[in-house]
Design an enzyme around this catalytic site. Structure first.
Site, short mmCIF file in Angstrom:
data_model
loop_
_atom_site.label_atom_id
_atom_site.label_comp_id
_atom_site.label_asym_id
_atom_site.label_seq_id
_atom_site.Cartn_x
_atom_site.Cartn_y
_atom_site.Cartn_z
N GLY A 170 5.03 2.58 1.54
CA GLY A 170 6.02 3.47 0.94
C GLY A 170 6.36 4.62 1.88
N ASP A 171 5.33 5.22 2.47
CA ASP A 171 5.55 6.35 3.39
C ASP A 171 6.36 5.89 4.59
OD1 ASP A 171 4.03 7.82 1.67
OD2 ASP A 171 2.18 7.71 2.86
N SER A 205 0.84 -1.19 0.00
CA SER A 205 0.00 0.00 0.00
C SER A 205 0.88 1.25 0.00
CB SER A 205 -0.91 0.01 1.23
OG SER A 205 -0.13 0.33 2.37
N LYS A 206 0.24 2.37 -0.24
CA LYS A 206 0.96 3.64 -0.23
C LYS A 206 1.57 3.87 1.14
CE LYS A 206 -0.07 8.51 -0.54
NZ LYS A 206 1.25 8.82 0.01
N ARG A 207 0.88 3.42 2.18
CA ARG A 207 1.40 3.60 3.53
C ARG A 207 2.75 2.90 3.75
NH1 ARG A 207 -2.85 1.51 6.15
NH2 ARG A 207 -4.17 2.27 4.48
#
Ligand code: GLU
Length: 505
Positions: free
Chosen positions: A266-267, A262-264
């Site tokens: 990556g963050d 998920s994008k999370r």
């Protein structure tokens, strides 16, 4: 059927930035098409106006332009099967919805969202299907006059596909083999909504794949649950003979391996999940992209190609053309692929090594200029030649290499403590004299003469070199000492030596 020209499509919905998994899907479609001498179509699936995000389509197109993935036809590319934007194909879909209605393979349903909600609340695991459709408000339970009257009054309705229970539905998947499910578990999916006069994803997707003569549907695993319905739709339309073959690609998993990427993630771990930087028009949030983070498009392609597919050999570095030649969809794995972003960084490093020093220097030169340094390109090439094997990204070169262009103003305290000995000023003064006497300031000659002098004096070579490095670099880093001094030249080397002696003595 085997005579048909291979045609595949990448069909994103413009609902935001393109996720890196979508990039991989497009890449595999591209590889498959090119290998088979086929065409890759770019279709925009924008029938869900609620989820439309302005700028998303342009973003997707720019992403593939950057990556070097070329479409043969589609939105902005043209072609004879257009229009390729589903929102521009309303009338086409209506015809096919009517066909199913006329043949009794679909029906009109008036149940309001509230009524459906109430039904779900009252009945556990409620599903709109063969068992329940006769309890609902639809054209199967109402008279033709009633239905007509409601439509005449402008009552909103949907068209639902009538799934016949008791069938075995087979999805023949190029990666997963024969996937069978029983039609009883499927619900009567909505195919069309009168409210906006638009079909849902399922209908538009099948109609377009048919009309655009798509031969293979290669897409993410998340679409596998829809595939049995799609098979039934092809059959209902009488298109079973030209039904595309399916390939559902493995999921991209978190770097730790459990759960969907998920994008999370990556963050949290500091890597991009989007090809390009994305500015969310609603929230204003900015998400990092591979391009802006300094990745080469070839490295991203190479990295993604091996996430879910392997060539069956040890080879890891592939050009796009080599991937086209080696790609084999049956070698895609069923199991999810761990998103090992460190491997992506490794690929970028490998591409830095592979590219010529001149090419890397051209990318590095603006960073040098931005720091107020005016150096001829050949000097920048020299620095790149010495240093490029130490970095993963071109932008990492500046902090590592600035000392080549800017004399140290201060000397790193820790290094001074460790490396600048009591007699260092004296020894460096002597070294200055040795270097000053050299006519040939090449790496080899400096090395020969300096080593001879060190030996004649009985100094410890390490001590001499450490102090020398500190004087020229300001700290303990850098490539071979004489590579540095040869690059700086005699005058600059002596000037730096003298300044260090001044400051540190
Ligand atoms: N519009 C779908 C998506 O956004 C396409 C799925 C498919 O390829 O059938 O991924």
């Amino acid at each position: 059927m085997s005579e048909r020209k291979v045609r595949v499509r990448f069909a994103p919905s413009p609902t935001g930035a393109l996720h890196i998994g979508g990039v991989r899907t497009a890449l595999y479609n591209y590889l498959f098409a090119k290998q088979q001498g086929g065409d890759l179509v770019f279709r925009i699936e924008d029938t869900d106006s609620q989820r439309f995000v302005p700028g998303a389509e342009e973003y997707i197109i720019e992403s593939f332009r950057w990556l070097g993935i070329k479409f043969d036809e589609g939105v902005t590319f043209g072609g004879k099967y257009g229009p390729y934007r589903q929102s521009e194909r309303k009338e086409i879909y209506k015809q096919y919805v009517d066909q199913l209605l006329n043949e009794g393979k679909a029906y009109i349903a008036f149940d309001t969202p509230q009524e459906l909600e109430a039904k779900r609340a009252a009945t556990e695991n409620f599903q709109y299907d063969a068992h329940t459709r006769n309890e609902m408000r639809n054209s199967l339970t109402m008279s033709a006059e009633e239905v007509e009257a409601l439509i005449g009054d402008g009552t909103q309705y949907v068209v639902r596909f009538m799934v016949m229970p008791g069938q075995e539905v087979h999805v023949n998947d190029m990666i997963r083999g024969d996937v069978m499910i029983k039609s009883d578990i499927l619900d009567d999916k909505v195919l069309y909504k009168s409210a906006d006069g638009l079909p849902t994803y399922h209908l538009a997707n099948i109609v377009d794949d048919h009309l655009m003569e798509i031969t293979h549907v290669i897409r993410g695993e998340e679409w596998l649950p829809s595939a049995p319905l799609h098979v039934l739709l092809y059959k209902a339309f009488g298109w079973a003979d030209t039904m595309p073959r399916f390939a559902h690609l493995p999921l991209l998993l978190k770097p730790e391996g459990k759960g969907k990427l998920s994008k999370r993630d990556g963050d949290r771990l500091g890597f991009p999940v989007f090809p390009l930087e994305w500015h969310d028009p609603k929230t204003g949030e900015v998400s990092s992209g591979y391009r802006e983070s300094g990745y080469f498009p070839e490295a991203v392609i190479n990295f993604l190609a091996l996430l879910g597919w392997n060539p069956g050999t040890e080879q890891e570095l592939f050009t796009l053309q080599q991937l086209v030649d080696a790609f084999d969809i049956s070698r895609c794995s069923k199991a999810g692929a761990k998103f090992d972003y460190q491997k992506g960084i490794w690929f970028n490093h490998e591409y830095i090594l592979q590219k010529s020093n001149e090419e890397i220097a051209r990318l590095f030169a603006p960073m040098v200029a931005n720091n107020g340094i005016d150096e001829p390109m050949e000097r920048i090439v020299q620095v790149v030649t010495m240093m490029k094997d130490r970095v993963n990204f071109v932008k990492e070169l500046w902090p590592l290499c600035s000392f080549f262009f800017i004399a140290p103003l201060a000397y790193d305290e820790k290094t001074v403590k460790k490396r600048w000995k009591e007699n260092s000023a004296e020894v460096m003064t002597e070294l200055g004299t040795v270097l000053e006497g050299l006519n040939d300031f090449s790496i080899e000659n400096q090395e020969r003469e300096v080593f001879a002098w060190v030996e004649s004096k009985g100094y410890k070579l390490g001590d001499v070199m450490n102090a020398f490095r500190l004087a020229l670099v300001g700290e303990g880093k850098g490539p071979g000492m004489f590579d540095i001094s040869a690059f700086l030249g005699k005058d600059e080397t002596l000037a730096r030596l003298r300044r260090a002696i001044e400051v540190l003595k």
